[in-house]
Design an enzyme around this catalytic site. Structure first.
Site, PDB file in Angstrom:
ATOM      1  N   HIS A  62     159.720  51.466  57.919  1.00 51.93           N
ATOM      2  CA  HIS A  62     159.968  51.628  56.492  1.00 51.93           C
ATOM      3  C   HIS A  62     161.470  51.647  56.192  1.00 51.93           C
ATOM      4  O   HIS A  62     161.900  52.103  55.135  1.00 51.93           O
ATOM      5  CB  HIS A  62     159.293  52.898  55.984  1.00 51.93           C
ATOM      6  CG  HIS A  62     157.802  52.803  56.008  1.00 51.93           C
ATOM      7  ND1 HIS A  62     157.067  52.951  57.160  1.00 51.93           N
ATOM      8  CD2 HIS A  62     156.907  52.529  55.035  1.00 51.93           C
ATOM      9  CE1 HIS A  62     155.786  52.798  56.897  1.00 51.93           C
ATOM     10  NE2 HIS A  62     155.664  52.540  55.616  1.00 51.93           N
ATOM     11  N   ASP A 192     154.198  63.237  58.047  1.00 51.83           N
ATOM     12  CA  ASP A 192     153.984  62.083  57.180  1.00 51.83           C
ATOM     13  C   ASP A 192     153.033  61.159  57.924  1.00 51.83           C
ATOM     14  O   ASP A 192     153.393  60.596  58.957  1.00 51.83           O
ATOM     15  CB  ASP A 192     155.334  61.395  56.908  1.00 51.83           C
ATOM     16  CG  ASP A 192     155.194  60.085  56.151  1.00 51.83           C
ATOM     17  OD1 ASP A 192     154.092  59.768  55.681  1.00 51.83           O
ATOM     18  OD2 ASP A 192     156.217  59.378  56.034  1.00 51.83           O
ATOM     19  N   TRP A 244     135.669  58.712  61.414  1.00 52.03           N
ATOM     20  CA  TRP A 244     135.024  58.943  60.121  1.00 52.03           C
ATOM     21  C   TRP A 244     135.778  59.968  59.268  1.00 52.03           C
ATOM     22  O   TRP A 244     135.714  59.932  58.045  1.00 52.03           O
ATOM     23  CB  TRP A 244     133.578  59.401  60.328  1.00 52.03           C
ATOM     24  CG  TRP A 244     133.425  60.569  61.251  1.00 52.03           C
ATOM     25  CD1 TRP A 244     133.472  61.893  60.914  1.00 52.03           C
ATOM     26  CD2 TRP A 244     133.242  60.515  62.667  1.00 52.03           C
ATOM     27  NE1 TRP A 244     133.329  62.677  62.032  1.00 52.03           N
ATOM     28  CE2 TRP A 244     133.176  61.859  63.136  1.00 52.03           C
ATOM     29  CE3 TRP A 244     133.118  59.484  63.591  1.00 52.03           C
ATOM     30  CZ2 TRP A 244     132.997  62.188  64.473  1.00 52.03           C
ATOM     31  CZ3 TRP A 244     132.942  59.806  64.929  1.00 52.03           C
ATOM     32  CH2 TRP A 244     132.880  61.144  65.364  1.00 52.03           C
ATOM     33  N   LYS A 245     136.515  60.878  59.917  1.00 50.44           N
ATOM     34  CA  LYS A 245     137.256  61.889  59.150  1.00 50.44           C
ATOM     35  C   LYS A 245     138.392  61.234  58.369  1.00 50.44           C
ATOM     36  O   LYS A 245     138.590  61.513  57.181  1.00 50.44           O
ATOM     37  CB  LYS A 245     137.795  62.965  60.086  1.00 50.44           C
ATOM     38  CG  LYS A 245     136.704  63.766  60.775  1.00 50.44           C
ATOM     39  CD  LYS A 245     137.278  64.810  61.715  1.00 50.44           C
ATOM     40  CE  LYS A 245     136.166  65.575  62.422  1.00 50.44           C
ATOM     41  NZ  LYS A 245     136.690  66.592  63.361  1.00 50.44           N
ATOM     42  N   GLY A 323     158.544  66.756  62.418  1.00 51.59           N
ATOM     43  CA  GLY A 323     159.882  66.688  61.833  1.00 51.59           C
ATOM     44  C   GLY A 323     160.971  66.820  62.877  1.00 51.59           C
ATOM     45  O   GLY A 323     162.088  66.315  62.691  1.00 51.59           O
TER      46      GLY A 323
END
Length: 351
Positions: A62, A192, A244-245, A323
């Protein structure tokens, strides 16, 4: 012998692809390109800093790697560099904003800034941001809120880019979800994550470096689960995290974002030519309304100390909190320069 040969070839390829540039150089190159594409200087610098900081933190998918795609959107007229998000509804601590399909990261930063202002006033603040473009790295806004002393929750939907659990075609988004908890020393706790095991940006990063994913991330052309990023990039069949979660959470996040913004849901975004007009949420909570800074630090540090005292599986790799890898990476990159894929960097230089 054959395996060793392939590994050696992979190593050579990675060495050929990687070079290093300083943060300041990257920032200035991004700023130059954005100004040429229509940004005013102050907004160009703010936008360039978002991409450069993402690469500085090691989130190349990103940062540099995504920058050419954003420039492509600018050239196609799908992002207006002058448009700013505007507030359309105020209900105390809750506001609804419209991004007008402007530059996603700057709109998202503006929305989080407002959410933090509301949190300082009410204890909690929430900005529902409709019709925005891709926010790039969601963790940026978690760190932004934590720097302001706020706990935060951020979420966004995407275009349909992942099969629902049990399905084969793409019907749900890998909708990112962010949590951030502030620490007074600035070393905040931030997670994130996309609802896919790996974001498409991360898959592309591994593919460009000639690396296998550390764990399975999707399906290959024959329908088998694979760690090969090239195969997954080809099939576009990524795995939801937690199977599936992750699929269920993705659906719920799309509903929350779409209802509270009155914006586009995943299936509507899928009718657009590109990934634009997304629905996003910024929630900020001010812990200073109920705790002193020292109390919050003591609670957070106590949890982290307990976790980091874990016996590691590999003694050379201690357990890290969310983090912490970014902080370590930023220190190393400030000292030695940011690793970049030469192909992507040359694209920026040629713009």
């Amino acid at each position: 012998m054959e395996t060793r040969k392939r590994n050696n070839q992979s190593t050579v390829r990675r060495n050929e692809l990687i070079m290093r540039v300083s943060y300041d150089t990257m920032l200035q190159k991004f700023k130059r390109v954005l100004m040429k594409k229509g940004f005013q200087e102050d907004r160009a610098e703010a936008a360039a800093a978002i991409f450069a900081q993402n690469s500085l933190a090691g989130v190349y998918s990103h940062g540099l790697n995504r920058f050419p795609k954003v420039v492509e959107y600018l050239e196609k007229g799908e992002i207006d560099p002058d448009i700013k998000a505007t507030c359309e509804l105020q209900l105390g601590a809750y506001e609804r904003w419209n991004g007008h399909r402007g530059f996603g990261p700057l709109n998202a930063r503006q929305a989080m800034e407002r959410a933090c202002e509301l949190a300082k006033q009410y204890g909690i603040g929430m900005v529902a941001l409709a019709n925005n473009n891709h926010w790039m790295r969601g963790g940026s806004y978690g760190f932004q809120a934590a720097d302001a002393g706020c706990i935060s929750i951020c979420l966004s939907n995407t275009k349909p880019n992942m099969p629902a659990w049990g399905g084969e075609d793409q019907r749900i988004g890998n909708n990112p979800l962010v949590f951030a908890i502030p620490r007074s020393n600035g070393q905040h706790v931030v997670i994130d994550c996309a609802m896919s095991q790996f974001s498409y940006g991360k898959i592309e990063d591994y593919r460009l470096k000639g690396l296998q994913l550390p764990v399975p991330g999707g399906y290959d052309s024959s329908g088998q689960i694979t760690r090969d990023p090239g195969e997954i990039y080809k099939t576009k069949r990524v795995l939801p995290m937690g199977f599936w979660k992750g699929s269920g959470i993705s659906i719920a996040l799309d509903m929350i974002a779409s209802v509270l913004t009155a914006g586009n849901a995943v299936h509507t975004i899928g009718t657009f030519e590109d990934e634009i007009g997304l629905s996003q949420m910024m929630i900020a909570i001010d812990p200073s309304k109920v705790n002193t800074e020292e109390q919050t630090d003591a609670i957070v540090d106590g949890i982290l100390d307990y976790i980091k005292a874990s016996k590691p599986i590999d003694e050379a790799r201690p357990v890290l909190y969310p983090g912490e890898p970014e902080w370590q990476t930023m220190e190393e990159h400030r000292k030695n320069g940011i690793p970049v894929i030469e192909e992507k960097w040359n694209m920026v230089l040629a713009m």
